[in-house]
Design a protein around this motif. Sequence first.
Motif, PDB file in Angstrom:
ATOM      1  N   ASN A   1     -71.611  22.542 -17.347  1.00 41.59           N
ATOM      2  CA  ASN A   1     -71.075  23.829 -17.786  1.00 41.59           C
ATOM      3  C   ASN A   1     -70.040  23.610 -18.873  1.00 41.59           C
ATOM      4  O   ASN A   1     -69.244  22.651 -18.816  1.00 41.59           O
ATOM      5  CB  ASN A   1     -70.427  24.578 -16.618  1.00 41.59           C
ATOM      6  N   LEU A   2     -70.036  24.510 -19.835  1.00 40.80           N
ATOM      7  CA  LEU A   2     -69.092  24.431 -20.958  1.00 40.80           C
ATOM      8  C   LEU A   2     -68.618  25.828 -21.318  1.00 40.80           C
ATOM      9  O   LEU A   2     -69.413  26.784 -21.325  1.00 40.80           O
ATOM     10  CB  LEU A   2     -69.749  23.760 -22.170  1.00 40.80           C
TER      11      LEU A   2
ATOM     12  N   LEU B   1     -73.054  22.041 -29.729  1.00 42.50           N
ATOM     13  CA  LEU B   1     -73.011  22.392 -28.314  1.00 42.50           C
ATOM     14  C   LEU B   1     -74.365  22.884 -27.825  1.00 42.50           C
ATOM     15  O   LEU B   1     -74.811  22.521 -26.726  1.00 42.50           O
ATOM     16  CB  LEU B   1     -71.939  23.461 -28.082  1.00 42.50           C
ATOM     17  N   VAL B   2     -75.041  23.692 -28.656  1.00 44.82           N
ATOM     18  CA  VAL B   2     -76.341  24.230 -28.260  1.00 44.82           C
ATOM     19  C   VAL B   2     -77.407  23.141 -28.310  1.00 44.82           C
ATOM     20  O   VAL B   2     -78.268  23.054 -27.425  1.00 44.82           O
ATOM     21  CB  VAL B   2     -76.718  25.412 -29.176  1.00 44.82           C
ATOM     22  N   GLU B   3     -77.354  22.296 -29.321  1.00 42.28           N
ATOM     23  CA  GLU B   3     -78.344  21.221 -29.442  1.00 42.28           C
ATOM     24  C   GLU B   3     -78.250  20.256 -28.271  1.00 42.28           C
ATOM     25  O   GLU B   3     -79.262  19.702 -27.813  1.00 42.28           O
ATOM     26  CB  GLU B   3     -78.144  20.484 -30.761  1.00 42.28           C
ATOM     27  N   ASN B   4     -77.024  20.036 -27.757  1.00 42.65           N
ATOM     28  CA  ASN B   4     -76.848  19.140 -26.613  1.00 42.65           C
ATOM     29  C   ASN B   4     -77.541  19.675 -25.359  1.00 42.65           C
ATOM     30  O   ASN B   4     -77.874  18.896 -24.452  1.00 42.65           O
ATOM     31  CB  ASN B   4     -75.359  18.936 -26.328  1.00 42.65           C
ATOM     32  N   VAL B   5     -77.755  21.003 -25.297  1.00 37.16           N
ATOM     33  CA  VAL B   5     -78.476  21.577 -24.159  1.00 37.16           C
ATOM     34  C   VAL B   5     -79.888  21.011 -24.093  1.00 37.16           C
ATOM     35  O   VAL B   5     -80.404  20.686 -23.013  1.00 37.16           O
ATOM     36  CB  VAL B   5     -78.512  23.120 -24.290  1.00 37.16           C
ATOM     37  N   PHE B   6     -80.510  20.867 -25.257  1.00 36.00           N
ATOM     38  CA  PHE B   6     -81.880  20.356 -25.296  1.00 36.00           C
ATOM     39  C   PHE B   6     -81.906  18.824 -25.311  1.00 36.00           C
ATOM     40  O   PHE B   6     -82.884  18.212 -24.883  1.00 36.00           O
ATOM     41  CB  PHE B   6     -82.599  20.899 -26.531  1.00 36.00           C
TER      42      PHE B   6
ATOM     43  N   ILE C   1     -76.986  30.603 -22.179  1.00 37.55           N
ATOM     44  CA  ILE C   1     -76.104  30.542 -23.349  1.00 37.55           C
ATOM     45  C   ILE C   1     -75.675  31.969 -23.677  1.00 37.55           C
ATOM     46  O   ILE C   1     -76.525  32.844 -23.903  1.00 37.55           O
ATOM     47  CB  ILE C   1     -76.801  29.925 -24.574  1.00 37.55           C
ATOM     48  N   SER C   2     -74.381  32.200 -23.693  1.00 43.83           N
ATOM     49  CA  SER C   2     -73.878  33.532 -24.016  1.00 43.83           C
ATOM     50  C   SER C   2     -72.749  33.428 -25.026  1.00 43.83           C
ATOM     51  O   SER C   2     -71.941  32.502 -24.980  1.00 43.83           O
ATOM     52  CB  SER C   2     -73.394  34.254 -22.756  1.00 43.83           C
TER      53      SER C   2
ATOM     54  N   SER D   1     -70.343  30.433 -23.786  1.00 47.80           N
ATOM     55  CA  SER D   1     -70.476  29.826 -22.462  1.00 47.80           C
ATOM     56  C   SER D   1     -71.865  29.213 -22.337  1.00 47.80           C
ATOM     57  O   SER D   1     -72.855  29.845 -22.730  1.00 47.80           O
ATOM     58  CB  SER D   1     -70.263  30.880 -21.377  1.00 47.80           C
ATOM     59  N   ILE D   2     -71.931  28.005 -21.820  1.00 52.11           N
ATOM     60  CA  ILE D   2     -73.200  27.288 -21.694  1.00 52.11           C
ATOM     61  C   ILE D   2     -73.310  26.709 -20.288  1.00 52.11           C
ATOM     62  O   ILE D   2     -72.351  26.142 -19.763  1.00 52.11           O
ATOM     63  CB  ILE D   2     -73.306  26.147 -22.728  1.00 52.11           C
TER      64      ILE D   2
END
Length: 375
Positions: free
Chosen positions: A361-362, A280-285, A299-300, A316-317
């Motif tokens: 948003n996720l 999920l975090v890698e998809n942000v970049f 990112i929280s 939450s992203i």
Amino acid sequence: MKTIFNHLENQIEGTETLPEGIVQLNEGTERIFTLMKNRPSLVIWLIWIVITGVDLIIRLIGAIPLASFPAILVNFAGGVAISQFLFFHFLPRVFLKKKWLLEFVQLILILVVYMLAKYFILMPGLVDVPSIRAFFGNEATRFFHFSVYIIVIWFFYIDGKRQELHKKMEVEHLRLETEHKSSQLSQHFVLNWISTFLIEVKNVSPDLAHKLSKFTEVLSYSYKDPNHPNSLGQEIRVVKSYLESQQFRFKEKLNLKFSINLRGIDPGEFQLPKWILMTLVENVFKHGNCLNSLHPCLISMDMFPAEYKGYSFAISISNDLNRADPVRPSGFGVKTVRRILNYYFQDRFQLFTAKSEAEFNLFLQIHYGQNHASV
């Protein structure tokens, strides 16, 4: 091809040998199933030979008048031909290609033509000619009986082919896996080399060595066997190291706000499949834009006692979408994460996504019950 007898053999293997009769029965059954799988056409011929032979023996023993040779030949040849049609054309197209309507129409037309031809060719030679209605009734009953045999054989045949294909796929997978491993550097070589390099860098720049250690931690975690136990704490720690590595990569250009609140709860006590949060975090970049000075990526993470027994974890992203050329999907994204979570947590998680023209948003929440040591 597997049979129910192998299951019994496996249960008592190492404790006592199978009785000779069961061994012979098992071997004979395996030969029959193998013949059905490899030579289905031959099996159909053998069945009709047996049926015809049994019918002749019964008539001879019971002093029942035999039908004429043309009648026997027509019954035998017609039965074999229709059986072959059922086995190699009708059943595959109905059950595998879902062509129900067309195939049933074809089958009915073939049966009607065959029965009419049989009636008008053979009946004139009989003394007591049955009505066409009675004749069609008898022929329909005959067709039903041998259709059952053909369907049973066909399902054994398809199951055998399925297992054969599955075995080939397993062998092919092992071959590809072996080739893949042989074409990449050993993880031990990579990690040991980086560790040695890290020691040398530490003597020159402790700060640079610290940043390299964070990247090494992410790399080491990526090599971890996904079948081994993994904790939420490990995943969170690697996410933090990943974000720190991205900060070092983009420097002041990176516009990212990351917050985490564990409320004194040890996330190492909670299990989580590997690479869930990292995906999920890698998809942000990968799909987002964290270099937009007007729109930070958010990112929280939060860990808190649930209203009902246990604890809950939430992430939450929110990120600006990258409106440049889209990145080719890796095949392991939010949909895959949802399937994995559904497998391990069933109804104990919620995953929501929302996407507009400019923003993604996720929100993911996982509830851990009292028995949170395992997923």
